[in-house]
Design a protein around this motif. Structure first.
Motif, PDB file in Angstrom:
ATOM      1  N   UNK A   1       4.308 -16.862  22.330  1.00 54.22           N
ATOM      2  CA  UNK A   1       3.555 -17.236  21.140  1.00 54.22           C
ATOM      3  C   UNK A   1       2.985 -18.635  21.350  1.00 54.22           C
ATOM      4  N   UNK A   2       1.921 -18.939  20.608  1.00 53.24           N
ATOM      5  CA  UNK A   2       1.161 -20.165  20.876  1.00 53.24           C
ATOM      6  C   UNK A   2       2.025 -21.412  20.717  1.00 53.24           C
TER       7      UNK A   2
ATOM      8  N   UNK B   1       1.181  -9.161  23.194  1.00 53.18           N
ATOM      9  CA  UNK B   1       1.340  -7.803  22.701  1.00 53.18           C
ATOM     10  C   UNK B   1       2.759  -7.393  22.385  1.00 53.18           C
ATOM     11  N   UNK B   2       3.737  -8.280  22.558  1.00 51.15           N
ATOM     12  CA  UNK B   2       5.109  -7.961  22.169  1.00 51.15           C
ATOM     13  C   UNK B   2       5.213  -8.035  20.650  1.00 51.15           C
TER      14      UNK B   2
ATOM     15  N   UNK C   1      -2.131  -8.982  21.714  1.00 55.77           N
ATOM     16  CA  UNK C   1      -2.918  -8.745  22.933  1.00 55.77           C
ATOM     17  C   UNK C   1      -4.351  -8.449  22.513  1.00 55.77           C
ATOM     18  N   UNK C   2      -5.057  -9.504  22.130  1.00 54.48           N
ATOM     19  CA  UNK C   2      -6.413  -9.359  21.607  1.00 54.48           C
ATOM     20  C   UNK C   2      -7.229 -10.572  22.019  1.00 54.48           C
ATOM     21  N   UNK C   3      -8.529 -10.454  21.841  1.00 57.49           N
ATOM     22  CA  UNK C   3      -9.396 -11.590  22.145  1.00 57.49           C
ATOM     23  C   UNK C   3      -9.087 -12.775  21.234  1.00 57.49           C
TER      24      UNK C   3
ATOM     25  N   UNK D   1      -1.809 -17.128  33.859  1.00 56.96           N
ATOM     26  CA  UNK D   1      -1.910 -15.681  34.018  1.00 56.96           C
ATOM     27  C   UNK D   1      -1.666 -15.036  32.665  1.00 56.96           C
ATOM     28  N   UNK D   2      -1.992 -13.752  32.547  1.00 60.21           N
ATOM     29  CA  UNK D   2      -1.837 -13.055  31.271  1.00 60.21           C
ATOM     30  C   UNK D   2      -1.425 -11.614  31.529  1.00 60.21           C
ATOM     31  N   UNK D   3      -0.620 -11.080  30.601  1.00 60.34           N
ATOM     32  CA  UNK D   3      -0.223  -9.669  30.676  1.00 60.34           C
ATOM     33  C   UNK D   3       0.034  -9.136  29.287  1.00 60.34           C
TER      34      UNK D   3
END
Length: 234
Positions: A175-176, A204-205, A211-213, A232-234
């Motif tokens: 989270x941010x 997306x958890x 998990x969005x723009x 990196x991102x997943x």
């Protein structure tokens, strides 16, 4: 599961250079590059539901070799016991790291998250398997119906344990607000082994950032942790 990493030009060892304390991404010379990390097992899925899930060391090595042939550079490792249940057994972790190093050129990254039920002592002991890299999650997060607990004192212990052993961390951000925790960690306890900061956005958890723009944009608006950091991102 594949993690796509966007790496800035930072130099570093070749992807075939092995051993703890070395950067876990290939050199980028003067251009931006992309690496792929594969995480083939995880701690949530059951072998009965996913027959191809690699749960033995031999299965994991074969999967790693297949992924390396199609472009993967790093493997994020969770392991299972003889009953295919998630485990952080140190002996099995050491055997897994040794097998992957012997039979692939992938950078070996161990999960210190394990399963949400694993105690902190077991998660810290993962570092004694001496991987090239290990995850370091920057805060507690709701994980579906469970809670993935990461206390501040535990985060510091992981960070310092990797510094002491020369293991390169991948700072997981669910989270941010956890980016602020990463700033605090680096300010109070110094840079990681190798001096380079790598951040992985876990999106997306249920309970974390979407998990969005819009979720990706909220991260983009935050100030970079370090000018030479990679993401990196997943």
């Amino acid at each position: 599961i594949a993690t796509i990493g966007f790496c800035l030009p930072v130099g570093g060892p070749s992807p075939t250079t092995r051993g703890p304390g070395l950067c876990h991404y290939p050199p980028m010379s003067q251009s931006t590059g992309t690496i792929i990390t594969v995480a083939p097992t995880g701690a949530e899925h059951a072998k009965a539901d996913v027959p191809n899930l690699p749960v033995t060391i031999d299965e994991l090595v074969r999967t790693a070799q297949d992924c390396e042939r199609v472009g993967a550079a790093m493997i994020h490792v969770h392991i299972r016991d003889d009953s295919a249940q998630p485990t952080l057994d140190l002996g099995r972790l050491k055997d897994t790291v040794a097998a992957l190093r012997e039979q692939t050129n992938l950078i070996v990254q161990l999960s210190t998250g394990g399963a949400v039920t694993d105690p902190e002592s077991d998660r810290l002991r993962v570092l004694d398997a001496m991987p090239d890299s290990a995850s370091c999650t920057m805060g507690t997060v709701n994980f579906g119906d469970d809670v993935f607990m990461n206390r501040w004192e535990f985060i510091v212990a992981l960070h310092r344990g990797m510094q002491d052993r020369g293991i390169v961390p991948e700072y997981e951000i669910f989270d941010v607000g956890q980016l602020a925790t990463l700033h605090r960690l680096l300010d109070e306890h110094g840079l990681p082994a190798g001096g380079h900061v790598h951040v992985d956005l876990v999106m997306g958890v249920p309970g974390g950032m979407p998990a969005s723009m819009s979720g990706r944009a909220s991260v983009s608006r935050t100030r970079p942790v370090r000018s030479r950091s990679t993401w990196s991102a997943r």
